[in-house]
Design an enzyme around this catalytic site. Sequence first.
Site, PDB file in Angstrom:
ATOM      1  N   GLU A   1      25.920 -81.145 -35.592  1.00 36.09           N
ATOM      2  CA  GLU A   1      24.869 -82.147 -35.437  1.00 36.09           C
ATOM      3  C   GLU A   1      24.296 -82.356 -36.823  1.00 36.09           C
ATOM      4  OE1 GLU A   1      22.639 -84.599 -35.453  1.00 36.09           O
ATOM      5  OE2 GLU A   1      21.082 -83.077 -35.333  1.00 36.09           O
TER       6      GLU A   1
ATOM      7  N   GLU B   1      19.766 -87.045 -45.687  1.00 31.33           N
ATOM      8  CA  GLU B   1      19.847 -85.582 -45.743  1.00 31.33           C
ATOM      9  C   GLU B   1      21.187 -85.107 -46.280  1.00 31.33           C
ATOM     10  OE1 GLU B   1      18.628 -83.500 -42.218  1.00 31.33           O
ATOM     11  OE2 GLU B   1      16.959 -84.871 -41.839  1.00 31.33           O
TER      12      GLU B   1
END
Length: 392
Positions: free
Chosen positions: A149, A158
Amino acid sequence: MKQGADLISQRYIFIWALKYRSLVGQQFDAEHFAEIINEPGPSSAGPLPRDDDTHYFSSYCENDIHAVMIQDKVRTSTYASFILTNPIPFRDASGEKHVYAVDASNIAEKAEQIVKANGLENVIIIICGKFEEISLPDDVEYVDIIIFEWMGYALLYESMLDSVLQACDRFLKPEGGVMSLSQCRIMFGLCEGSEILKERVEFWSDVYGFDLSVMANDVYEEAIVDVVGPDSMASEPYLLKDLHLNDITTHQLDFTSQFTLVSTTPKRTKIHAFVLYFDTFFMTTGESVPPEVPVKVTKEGYVTLAEVWPVGGKALPQRRASTGPGIKQKEDKRQTIFLLRDPIHAEDGTIVMGSFYCKKSATNSRELDVEIHYSVRQNSETTAVGETVVQI
């Protein structure tokens, strides 16, 4: 900008940055701090190496972020459905039946306690560390299945996909290994956006009788992460980037895409924003999902956990999920919105063309720099290009 009877094309260039911001409060003795910073350091000492990871991973040590992710029913049920409705690759995994759970944050300590509390310590092995640095225990070289994930805002925020690709190169069985998820599509569209404009910009114009509009000056320079209602979409979505995770490389995650958006508004409307979201696909074969495969959009009030358990022994051939407009449940992955300083005056058939540039920030590899160049034409027959406007 001049307005006239003739339809005038406009060209805009906007630059936004998706910035990773956190507020860290620290208490310290001011006098002692002054003494420290005034002490001469060793003359041979150079600048400290840049560290983009320490604070990033430490932000995942707290309970709240994990509660948000677990309560994201769209994502959680999609992963569960993929696992439980595709038992063959899991059942046929060769060797010892072990699950290696990897996390670079200290939440791994709690995860280990959770594993023991549920009597699964002989099955699940917790590894604390980065995928780029860890080794698997018991001389295990490869695994049969890797489930991640990793998706951030605008999908690539990110920069965890870099770690995913490295992990697959290091640990996934070369022949027959399953990578989940297997494909992602970044979608782009026009957004009427008047509600977002009111909340983020116009709100500051009159706060208890005071003009605080200076607070809104920077709003246009940063992306906004929020929920976009389906009624605010003003065009069909356009595929910006199709990521096939089995063969994409980290160098391809910085990209440039051309786009053409056609307004679908039934009447003349002000378009205040672009909107970006992503669709994800789960395939046990790793094959590409054809464009005609519909994406399941889970809306408010839908029962998202009903499909977790297969009915009548029938397994679904593939799973897909969307963060697109219309999703109303509590989610971690919302849409990414780029507000426009000057709205686009559009009607049915107005064409917005341009280029979308996305790359990692030069100052923090966890951030993204996004730059959008676009021009507006009222219809396909208009060819004149007006004044170029640059806004940063």
